[in-house]
Design a protein around this motif. Structure first.
Motif, PDB file in Angstrom:
ATOM      1  N   GLY A  34      19.345  36.945  73.085  1.00 29.60           N
ATOM      2  CA  GLY A  34      18.460  38.482  73.624  1.00 29.60           C
ATOM      3  C   GLY A  34      19.419  39.490  74.050  1.00 29.60           C
ATOM      4  N   LEU A  35      20.463  39.937  74.410  1.00 32.65           N
ATOM      5  CA  LEU A  35      21.264  41.395  74.878  1.00 32.65           C
ATOM      6  C   LEU A  35      21.283  41.864  73.459  1.00 32.65           C
ATOM      7  N   VAL A  36      22.216  41.185  72.881  1.00 31.66           N
ATOM      8  CA  VAL A  36      22.793  41.622  71.487  1.00 31.66           C
ATOM      9  C   VAL A  36      21.389  42.059  70.640  1.00 31.66           C
ATOM     10  N   GLY A  37      20.796  41.262  70.538  1.00 34.66           N
ATOM     11  CA  GLY A  37      18.808  41.789  70.568  1.00 34.66           C
ATOM     12  C   GLY A  37      18.325  43.273  70.810  1.00 34.66           C
ATOM     13  N   ALA A  38      18.676  43.900  72.377  1.00 37.40           N
ATOM     14  CA  ALA A  38      17.619  44.226  73.259  1.00 37.40           C
ATOM     15  C   ALA A  38      19.359  45.913  72.603  1.00 37.40           C
ATOM     16  N   HIS A  39      20.264  45.340  72.613  1.00 34.16           N
ATOM     17  CA  HIS A  39      21.015  46.421  71.923  1.00 34.16           C
ATOM     18  C   HIS A  39      20.038  47.061  70.486  1.00 34.16           C
ATOM     19  N   GLU A  40      20.199  46.245  70.230  1.00 34.05           N
ATOM     20  CA  GLU A  40      19.459  46.666  68.023  1.00 34.05           C
ATOM     21  C   GLU A  40      18.436  47.382  68.365  1.00 34.05           C
ATOM     22  N   TRP A  41      17.608  47.412  69.807  1.00 35.80           N
ATOM     23  CA  TRP A  41      16.595  47.864  69.652  1.00 35.80           C
ATOM     24  C   TRP A  41      16.619  49.308  70.148  1.00 35.80           C
ATOM     25  N   ARG A  42      17.501  49.426  71.193  1.00 33.25           N
ATOM     26  CA  ARG A  42      18.179  50.731  71.434  1.00 33.25           C
ATOM     27  C   ARG A  42      18.307  51.312  70.876  1.00 33.25           C
ATOM     28  N   VAL A  43      19.426  51.232  69.989  1.00 32.83           N
ATOM     29  CA  VAL A  43      19.930  51.617  68.641  1.00 32.83           C
ATOM     30  C   VAL A  43      18.810  52.390  67.655  1.00 32.83           C
ATOM     31  N   ARG A  44      17.962  51.804  66.646  1.00 33.66           N
ATOM     32  CA  ARG A  44      17.321  51.663  66.286  1.00 33.66           C
ATOM     33  C   ARG A  44      16.018  52.196  66.566  1.00 33.66           C
ATOM     34  N   GLY A  45      15.323  52.008  68.291  1.00 32.33           N
ATOM     35  CA  GLY A  45      14.329  52.958  68.178  1.00 32.33           C
ATOM     36  C   GLY A  45      13.350  52.618  68.007  1.00 32.33           C
ATOM     37  N   ILE A  46      12.060  52.609  68.014  1.00 34.27           N
ATOM     38  CA  ILE A  46      10.507  52.265  68.081  1.00 34.27           C
ATOM     39  C   ILE A  46       9.625  53.522  67.828  1.00 34.27           C
ATOM     40  N   ASP A  47       9.576  53.843  66.753  1.00 38.60           N
ATOM     41  CA  ASP A  47       8.319  54.885  65.972  1.00 38.60           C
ATOM     42  C   ASP A  47       7.189  55.229  67.199  1.00 38.60           C
ATOM     43  N   ARG A  94      11.040  58.352  67.849  1.00 43.09           N
ATOM     44  CA  ARG A  94      11.068  56.987  67.961  1.00 43.09           C
ATOM     45  C   ARG A  94      11.906  57.781  69.873  1.00 43.09           C
ATOM     46  N   ILE A  95      11.308  55.976  70.297  1.00 46.70           N
ATOM     47  CA  ILE A  95      11.323  55.824  71.535  1.00 46.70           C
ATOM     48  C   ILE A  95      12.553  54.769  71.798  1.00 46.70           C
ATOM     49  N   HIS A  96      13.538  54.428  72.517  1.00 48.25           N
ATOM     50  CA  HIS A  96      14.273  53.754  72.230  1.00 48.25           C
ATOM     51  C   HIS A  96      15.387  52.952  73.536  1.00 48.25           C
ATOM     52  N   PRO A  97      14.331  51.713  73.625  1.00 48.75           N
ATOM     53  CA  PRO A  97      13.879  51.664  74.496  1.00 48.75           C
ATOM     54  C   PRO A  97      15.602  50.581  75.948  1.00 48.75           C
ATOM     55  N   HIS A  98      15.668  50.417  76.649  1.00 52.48           N
ATOM     56  CA  HIS A  98      16.564  49.863  76.894  1.00 52.48           C
ATOM     57  C   HIS A  98      16.669  48.793  77.787  1.00 52.48           C
ATOM     58  N   TYR A  99      17.662  47.830  77.576  1.00 45.38           N
ATOM     59  CA  TYR A  99      17.365  46.155  78.378  1.00 45.38           C
ATOM     60  C   TYR A  99      16.746  46.185  79.218  1.00 45.38           C
ATOM     61  N   GLY A 100      15.365  45.522  78.956  1.00 45.76           N
ATOM     62  CA  GLY A 100      14.697  45.096  80.917  1.00 45.76           C
ATOM     63  C   GLY A 100      14.006  46.220  81.113  1.00 45.76           C
ATOM     64  N   VAL A 101      13.728  47.083  79.867  1.00 49.65           N
ATOM     65  CA  VAL A 101      12.569  48.273  80.085  1.00 49.65           C
ATOM     66  C   VAL A 101      11.602  47.437  79.174  1.00 49.65           C
ATOM     67  N   PHE A 102      10.405  47.374  79.849  1.00 52.13           N
ATOM     68  CA  PHE A 102       9.391  47.481  78.598  1.00 52.13           C
ATOM     69  C   PHE A 102       9.839  47.784  77.556  1.00 52.13           C
ATOM     70  N   ALA A 103       8.771  47.663  75.761  1.00 53.51           N
ATOM     71  CA  ALA A 103       9.244  48.290  74.566  1.00 53.51           C
ATOM     72  C   ALA A 103       7.649  48.638  74.442  1.00 53.51           C
ATOM     73  N   PRO A 104       7.576  49.758  73.648  1.00 54.70           N
ATOM     74  CA  PRO A 104       6.283  49.748  73.291  1.00 54.70           C
ATOM     75  C   PRO A 104       6.034  49.631  71.951  1.00 54.70           C
ATOM     76  N   THR A 105       6.066  48.309  71.949  1.00 54.94           N
ATOM     77  CA  THR A 105       5.819  47.641  70.265  1.00 54.94           C
ATOM     78  C   THR A 105       3.690  47.735  70.271  1.00 54.94           C
ATOM     79  N   ARG A 106       3.343  47.473  71.248  1.00 54.81           N
ATOM     80  CA  ARG A 106       1.773  47.677  70.955  1.00 54.81           C
ATOM     81  C   ARG A 106       1.082  48.674  71.176  1.00 54.81           C
ATOM     82  N   ALA A 107       1.290  49.055  69.757  1.00 55.59           N
ATOM     83  CA  ALA A 107       0.370  50.720  70.026  1.00 55.59           C
ATOM     84  C   ALA A 107      -0.648  51.017  70.151  1.00 55.59           C
TER      85      ALA A 107
END
Length: 366
Positions: free
Chosen positions: A133-146, A153-166
């Motif tokens: 889970g930590l590795v996955g969170a790190h990858e989200w943080r690096v890539r970000g979400i358009d 792009r928004i770059h979520p940190h571990y433990g912070v709800f990611a804006p994946t629902r548009a």
């Protein structure tokens, strides 16, 4: 705790893990990942076919399978997921003081672990499932979400709800400004990644104050504001809901499901007894500028799960001295909404996310 390695049989490992016995891995790291997959297949196997089924036509009462209510199904799904997480969490990996593993073919875990936990002060043991889970969170943080409405792009940190629902972001992006013009000041209460604060600023709000109580969210939102070049217009402050003063628009996207979170990571989804929602509504009138609106972004999933009623929500508006000036709705576009294998499919398929435009009672027609 038992020491296990590449020679350990998956059935034996599962038997111990299901009893709550920790399994400290001493073999090849990639083989540990394979064992975790094998454990997951065994955990999931008994659950197959246990979802609610309709009774066969003409079946005798003693032969009928009870059909669970949406609330009972929800509680059962959460129970099974908790049991699953507990069992899979029994497979453990040892780390040194620098969050590194000495196992063969182990990846570099230092950055991902440090982002989540800070610098290590000694050796530790952690579940492999959590490490993934930590590795996955790190990858989200690096890539970000358009998120186009935020300007990048928004770059979520571990433990912070990611804006994946548009859909909830788009609701804030298209809601009409009170009076037809951007406000001088807007508040984003419970900002998380800062995505909605960025949307408000991109839409023309001259000053946005984004609040959160979680230090992780404060760091995350601050970083995203800087990345997007909005630091002169968006101020991120640590506060329990509202900042000082009043604003022409006050936005809040609280956790949508009024149930107890089972872990810190669930706090972005579950709000026990709807505490944050109630606190926002009760404090909103005191923080709205004359003619201002509170934008409550809320899914009705809890209503379809039997956890909240529409009547109770409207009653909470009234009790807080608020009335509805308008509402924008959006249907979900995420994969779970069309996944018929999901035990909660009926509720998810019926879900609507709404932006409620709330004003102080008596001000709607002023």
């Amino acid at each position: 705790m038992l020491i296990v390695d590449d020679t350990t049989r998956a059935d034996d490992a599962y038997g111990f893990a299901a009893q709550g016995v920790g399994l400290l891995w001493r073999g090849d790291f990639q083989n540990a990942r394979q064992l975790l997959l094998a454990l997951a297949s065994r955990v999931d196997r008994p659950a197959r076919g246990r979802g609610p089924k309709a009774s066969a036509p003409g079946a005798r009462a003693s032969e009928r399978t009870p059909v669970r209510s949406a609330r009972e199904t929800f509680d059962r799904v959460r129970q099974l997921r908790s049991q699953r997480a507990r069992t899979l969490g029994m497979l453990l990996i040892g780390l040194d003081a620098g969050h590194r593993s000495a196992l063969r073919r182990a990846p570099d875990l230092h950055v991902a672990c440090t982002e989540a936990w800070g610098e290590g002060d000694g050796p530790s043991v952690v579940s492999l499932r959590e490490l993934q889970g930590l590795v996955g969170a790190h990858e989200w943080r690096v890539r970000g979400i358009d998120v186009p409405a935020s300007g990048g792009r928004i770059h979520p940190h571990y433990g912070v709800f990611a804006p994946t629902r548009a859909e909830y972001v788009e609701l804030v992006a298209r809601a009409p400004w009170p009076g037809g013009a951007p406000p001088a000041t807007a508040f984003d209460v419970g900002t998380g990644t800062g995505v909605l604060a960025a949307v408000l600023a991109r839409r023309g709000a001259a000053r946005v104050v984004a609040t959160d109580l979680d230090p992780r969210a404060i760091d995350c939102a601050s970083e995203n504001v800087m990345r997007l070049g909005l630091e002169r217009r968006v101020e991120v402050v640590r506060a329990d809901l509202f900042p000082e003063g009043r604003a022409g628009v006050v936005v809040c996207n609280p956790p949508w499901v009024p149930a107890r979170p089972a872990s810190p990571l669930e706090r972005g989804v579950y709000d026990e007894d709807g505490r944050m929602l109630r606190a926002f509504l009760q404090g909103l009138a005191a923080h709205l500028a004359p003619g201002g609106e509170g934008w409550l972004v809320l899914s009705d999933l809890a209503e379809h799960l039997g956890l909240r009623t529409r009547e109770s929500l409207l009653a909470a508006f009234e009790a807080a001295g608020l009335e509805v000036a308008g509402r924008l709705d959006a249907r979900p576009a995420h994969r779970k909404a069309v996944d018929r294998s999901d035990p909660l499919h009926a509720a998810r398929a019926a879900e609507t996310t709404s932006l409620w435009r709330l004003v102080v009672r008596g001000a709607a027609g002023a």
